[in-house]
Design an enzyme around this catalytic site. Structure first.
Site, PDB file in Angstrom:
ATOM      1  N   ASN A  59      44.150  41.895  42.641  1.00 36.33           N
ATOM      2  CA  ASN A  59      45.400  42.069  43.405  1.00 36.33           C
ATOM      3  C   ASN A  59      45.603  43.494  43.929  1.00 36.33           C
ATOM      4  O   ASN A  59      46.112  43.697  45.023  1.00 36.33           O
ATOM      5  CB  ASN A  59      46.606  41.566  42.617  1.00 36.33           C
ATOM      6  N   GLU A  73      46.071  44.487  29.857  1.00 39.06           N
ATOM      7  CA  GLU A  73      47.247  44.406  30.730  1.00 39.06           C
ATOM      8  C   GLU A  73      47.215  43.013  31.359  1.00 39.06           C
ATOM      9  O   GLU A  73      46.352  42.722  32.192  1.00 39.06           O
ATOM     10  CB  GLU A  73      47.195  45.510  31.785  1.00 39.06           C
ATOM     11  N   CYS A  87      51.534  41.982  39.264  1.00 40.32           N
ATOM     12  CA  CYS A  87      51.865  41.576  37.890  1.00 40.32           C
ATOM     13  C   CYS A  87      53.307  41.914  37.539  1.00 40.32           C
ATOM     14  O   CYS A  87      53.926  41.246  36.724  1.00 40.32           O
ATOM     15  CB  CYS A  87      50.917  42.242  36.910  1.00 40.32           C
ATOM     16  N   GLU A  93      48.780  52.057  28.353  1.00 33.59           N
ATOM     17  CA  GLU A  93      48.003  53.089  29.033  1.00 33.59           C
ATOM     18  C   GLU A  93      48.988  53.914  29.856  1.00 33.59           C
ATOM     19  O   GLU A  93      50.134  53.540  30.040  1.00 33.59           O
ATOM     20  CB  GLU A  93      46.905  52.459  29.896  1.00 33.59           C
TER      21      GLU A  93
HETATM   22  P1  NAD Z   1      41.602  36.911  36.027  1.00 33.71           P
HETATM   23  O1  NAD Z   1      41.932  36.945  34.596  1.00 33.71           O
HETATM   24  O2  NAD Z   1      41.250  35.604  36.650  1.00 33.71           O
HETATM   25  O3  NAD Z   1      40.351  37.843  36.336  1.00 33.71           O
HETATM   26  C1  NAD Z   1      40.365  39.221  36.017  1.00 33.71           C
HETATM   27  C2  NAD Z   1      38.945  39.671  35.788  1.00 33.71           C
HETATM   28  O4  NAD Z   1      38.421  39.042  34.620  1.00 33.71           O
HETATM   29  C3  NAD Z   1      37.987  39.327  36.935  1.00 33.71           C
HETATM   30  O5  NAD Z   1      37.113  40.412  37.117  1.00 33.71           O
HETATM   31  C4  NAD Z   1      37.261  38.105  36.379  1.00 33.71           C
HETATM   32  O6  NAD Z   1      35.978  37.907  36.936  1.00 33.71           O
HETATM   33  C5  NAD Z   1      37.164  38.461  34.913  1.00 33.71           C
HETATM   34  N1  NAD Z   1      36.978  37.326  34.014  1.00 33.71           N
HETATM   35  C6  NAD Z   1      37.428  36.060  34.161  1.00 33.71           C
HETATM   36  N2  NAD Z   1      37.065  35.304  33.091  1.00 33.71           N
HETATM   37  C7  NAD Z   1      36.379  36.116  32.256  1.00 33.71           C
HETATM   38  C8  NAD Z   1      35.744  35.938  30.987  1.00 33.71           C
HETATM   39  N3  NAD Z   1      35.762  34.754  30.353  1.00 33.71           N
HETATM   40  N4  NAD Z   1      35.128  37.000  30.423  1.00 33.71           N
HETATM   41  C9  NAD Z   1      35.116  38.195  31.016  1.00 33.71           C
HETATM   42  N5  NAD Z   1      35.696  38.432  32.230  1.00 33.71           N
HETATM   43  C10 NAD Z   1      36.322  37.403  32.832  1.00 33.71           C
HETATM   44  O7  NAD Z   1      42.814  37.626  36.757  1.00 33.71           O
HETATM   45  P2  NAD Z   1      43.034  37.762  38.329  1.00 33.71           P
HETATM   46  O8  NAD Z   1      43.322  36.391  38.846  1.00 33.71           O
HETATM   47  O9  NAD Z   1      41.927  38.561  38.922  1.00 33.71           O
HETATM   48  O10 NAD Z   1      44.347  38.665  38.397  1.00 33.71           O
HETATM   49  C11 NAD Z   1      45.638  38.142  38.363  1.00 33.71           C
HETATM   50  C12 NAD Z   1      46.216  38.224  36.973  1.00 33.71           C
HETATM   51  O11 NAD Z   1      46.185  39.583  36.532  1.00 33.71           O
HETATM   52  C13 NAD Z   1      47.671  37.816  36.889  1.00 33.71           C
HETATM   53  O12 NAD Z   1      47.869  37.081  35.708  1.00 33.71           O
HETATM   54  C14 NAD Z   1      48.410  39.151  36.801  1.00 33.71           C
HETATM   55  O13 NAD Z   1      49.671  39.098  36.194  1.00 33.71           O
HETATM   56  C15 NAD Z   1      47.450  39.957  36.005  1.00 33.71           C
HETATM   57  N6  NAD Z   1      47.674  41.388  36.227  1.00 33.71           N
HETATM   58  C16 NAD Z   1      48.242  42.131  35.216  1.00 33.71           C
HETATM   59  C17 NAD Z   1      48.497  43.484  35.414  1.00 33.71           C
HETATM   60  C18 NAD Z   1      49.145  44.329  34.347  1.00 33.71           C
HETATM   61  O14 NAD Z   1      49.140  45.533  34.499  1.00 33.71           O
HETATM   62  N7  NAD Z   1      49.676  43.756  33.287  1.00 33.71           N
HETATM   63  C19 NAD Z   1      48.161  44.067  36.638  1.00 33.71           C
HETATM   64  C20 NAD Z   1      47.585  43.276  37.627  1.00 33.71           C
HETATM   65  C21 NAD Z   1      47.334  41.930  37.410  1.00 33.71           C
END
Ligand code: NAD
Length: 486
Positions: A155, A254, A288, A467
Site C-alpha cells: 500500500n 505492524e 492501515c 517502532e
Molecule cells: P499481506 O499480509 O497480504 O502481505 C504482506 C507481505 O507478506 C507481502 O510481501 C506478502 O508477499 C508477504 N506474505 C504473505 N504471506 C506470507 C507468508 N505466509 N510468509 C511470509 N510472507 C508472506 O498484506 P498486504 O495485502 O500486502 O497489505 C495490506 C495489509 O497490511 C492490511 O491488512 C493493512 O492493514 C496492513 N498494513 C499494516 C500497517 C501497519 O503499520 N500496521 C501498515 C500498512 C499495511
C-alpha cells in the site's frame, strides 16, 4: 518489457529455477513487466551475503561514516525522485499528487531520521555496592541484532519498507527485503542507489516472490536470520509467527486495523469532514491507519453524513499522472473482488448505501483496472461482518451515538487496536477519550500527522511491538549489560 531481478550481494540476479511472474498495472489490468521469483537457493544466497556483510566493511565501519552513508542514500533517492515516483505510481496506480508528497519524500527521509537518532541515543549505567566496598560498574551496550528479514506490503511500498530498513541499517544490521509481489519496483531501484552511494555489498538484499511456498516463507523460516519485521495482514502475521517459531526469532509486527473515528457535536465540522474524507478515502482506502467505522454524535449526524457524501461524490477517479485525479484504483483485480464482495455483503447485512457501492465505469484503457466507487453505508448492526472485518477499500460505515461512554465503547468493540481519530473542540474530552480508546495511535483533530520520533504500532490483533524513534532500537539492537568489578 521491464524485467525485475533480485538484488543479492550488490548484484542484480535472475532466479536459477527460471521462474517469473507478471507485474500488472492495477489501473489498466495490463502486464507492465516480469519479476523473477526467488527459490530457496536465492534466499540462501541473500542470507549468506547479509551475514558476511555483518563482519565485513559494514560491521567495521565507524558509526559516523555509517550515518553519513545513510544521508547520502536519502539524497540519492531524492536525486532520482521522478524515477521512484513513476515506478511507485505504475505499480500501485496511486495519484502522483499523493506519492510526490508522501511516499517518496518520506521514503527518503526515513534514512536521515534514523541515522540522526541512533547517533544520539544514550545507554544506562549503574554503580553496584559490593561487600568489599569497591563496587561494580554496570553499563549497557547496544549491538546490531544481525540479519533482519523485512517483509513489506503494497500500500505504501517505499515508505513502509524504508521505515524498517532505515532503522535496521542505522543500527548496523544487514537486511533481506521481500517486497510485496504487487509492488516490486521501488525496492529494486533502491539497490541501484545503494551501489551508487557505496553501501557495502550484502548490506541490502532483495528477493522477490509470494508468501506461502515462495520467497516470503523461505525467508521467514530461514535459520540464518536474527529477526523478522513485517507489515501486512494480521492473518499473514500469524502464519509468519508459526513459520518462525522453530528458530525462536524476535518479531516486530505492524498488522491490520478497523479504525474508528469519533465525531462529537462540539467538533469543528469543516475540519472533521475534511479529515474523515482523507482517513476513509486516501490511497483508495488502502491505508492501515484509515477509518472504516465513523461514529457521529446524534445532533450533527445528518449534516455530517450529507457533507461526507458530497465529498465522496466529488472524488475524481483517474490515471496516476492526471493532475485532476484524487483517487486511484485498488491494488489488483483480486483485491477488487474482495472489496466488491464486502460491498455486496453490506447490502445483504442490511446496510443503506448512502453513496457508491459498486464499480465505476472507467474510460479507455482504464476500463480493465481494479476500480471501485468510494462508498458510505449506514444502518449496519455492530456485529455485522462489514463492521468487524478490515475491508481495506475506500469505504466507511457511519453510525450515530448519544454519549461519550457509548462512543468509547463502540470504538473499543473490535479485535484490532491500531489507530483512532477524535474530533472535538473540548480539550478535556479530547484527553479523556484519547486515554480510553484502545489504539496504538490516537489523533485529535487530525489524521496521519506523524512525528517519526514517537512510538508506532498496534494493540490486540494490530501488532506486536513498537517502532519509531528510540522504540525502534528495542527491535533492531541487542541490549547487553557489562558488569565490571572494581
Ligand atoms: P499481506 O499480509 O497480504 O502481505 C504482506 C507481505 O507478506 C507481502 O510481501 C506478502 O508477499 C508477504 N506474505 C504473505 N504471506 C506470507 C507468508 N505466509 N510468509 C511470509 N510472507 C508472506 O498484506 P498486504 O495485502 O500486502 O497489505 C495490506 C495489509 O497490511 C492490511 O491488512 C493493512 O492493514 C496492513 N498494513 C499494516 C500497517 C501497519 O503499520 N500496521 C501498515 C500498512 C499495511
Amino acid at each position: 518489457m521491464k524485467e525485475t531481478k533480485h538484488f543479492i550481494n550488490g548484484e542484480f540476479v535472475g532466479s536459477a529455477n527460471g521462474r517469473t511472474f507478471a507485474n500488472t498495472s492495477p489501473a489498466t489490468g495490463q502486464q507492465i513487466g516480469i519479476v523473477h521469483e526467488a527459490g530457496r537457493e536465492e534466499v540462501d544466497q541473500a542470507v549468506s551475503a547479509a551475514r558476511a556483510a555483518l563482519t565485513g566493511d559494514w560491521g567495521r565501519m565507524p558509526v559516523a561514516e555509517r550515518m553519513a552513508l545513510l544521508h547520502k542514500l536519502a539524497d540519492g533517492i531524492n536525486a532520482r525522485f521522478d524515477e521512484f515516483l513513476e515506478a511507485e505510481c505504475l505499480d500501485t496506480g496511486k495519484p502522483a499528487s499523493l506519492a510526490r508528497h508522501v511516499d517518496i519524500p518520506r521514503g527518503a527521509a526515513n534514512f536521515k531520521i534514523f541515522a540522526d537518532l541512533v547517533k544520539n541515543v544514550p545507554t544506562e549505567s549503574f554503580m553496584l555496592d559490593t561487600p568489599d566496598g569497591a563496587g561494580a560498574l554496570n553499563y549497557a551496550l547496544r549491538k546490531p541484532k544481525g540479519v533482519i528479514a523485512v517483509v513489506s506490503p503494497w500500500n505504501l511500498p517505499l515508505l513502509l519498507m524504508t521505515w524498517k530498513v532505515g532503522p535496521a541499517l542505522a543500527c548496523g544490521n544487514t537486511v533481506i527485503v521481500k517486497p510485496s509481489e504487487e509492488t516490486p519496483s521501488t525496492t529494486t531501484l533502491l539497490g541501484e542507489v545503494m551501489n551508487d552511494v557505496g553501501i557495502p555489498k550484502g548490506v541490502y538484499n532483495v528477493v522477490h516472490g509470494f508468501g506461502p511456498d515462495s520467497a516470503g516463507e523461505f525467508l521467514t523460516s530461514h535459520k540464518g536470520i536474527d529477526g523478522i519485521t513485517f507489515t501486512g495482514e494480521t492473518r499473514t502475521g500469524a502464519a509468519i509467527l508459526k513459520a518462525s517459531a522453530d528458530h525462536i526469532r524476535h518479531v516486530s509486527f505492524e498488522l491490520g486495523g478497523k479504525n474508528p473515528a469519533l465525531v462529537f457535536a462540539d467538533c469543528d465540522m469543516e475540519k472533521a469532514v475534511e479529515g474523515t474524507m482523507r482517513s476513509a478515502f486516501a490511497n483508495c482506502g488502502q491505508v492501515c491507519l484509515g477509518t472504516e467505522r465513523v461514529y457521529v454524535e446524534r445532533p450533527i449526524f445528518d449534516e455530517f453524513l450529507a457533507r461526507l457524501k458530497r465529498g465522496a461524490e466529488h472524488m475524481k477517479l483517474g490515471a496516476w499522472n492526471d493532475p485532476e485525479t484524487s483517487m486511484g484504483p485498488l491494488i489488483s483485480k483480486e483485491h477488487q473482488r474482495k472489496v466488491l464482495g464486502y460491498y455486496d455483503k453490506a447490502v445483504a447485512e442490511g446496510a443503506t448505501v448512502v453513496t457508491g457501492g459498486g464499480e465505476p465505469e472507467m474510460p479507455g484503457d482504464l476500463a480493465g483496472g481494479a476500480w471501485v466507487q468510494p462508498t458510505i453505508w449506514t444502518g449496519l448492526a455492530d456485529d455485522a461482518e462489514c463492521i468487524r472485518d478490515e475491508i481495506f477499500g475506500p469505504c466507511c460505515h457511519v453510525r450515530p451515538f448519544d454519549s461519550e461512554d457509548e462512543a468509547v465503547a463502540l470504538a473499543n468493540d473490535t479485535d484490532y487496536g491500531l489507530a483512532a481519530a477524535i474530533w472535538t473542540e473540548n480539550a478535556g474530552r479530547a484527553h479523556r477519550v484519547a486515554a480510553n480508546v484502545n489504539a496504538g495511535i490516537v489523533w485529535v483533530n487530525s489524521w496521519f500527522l506523524r512525528d517519526l520520533r514517537t512510538p508506532f504500532g498496534g494493540m490486540g490483533a494490530s501488532g506486536i511491538g513498537r517502532e519509531g524513534g528510540v522504540h525502534s532500537l528495542e527491535f533492531y539492537t541487542e541490549l547487553k549489560n557489562v558488569c565490571v568489578k572494581l
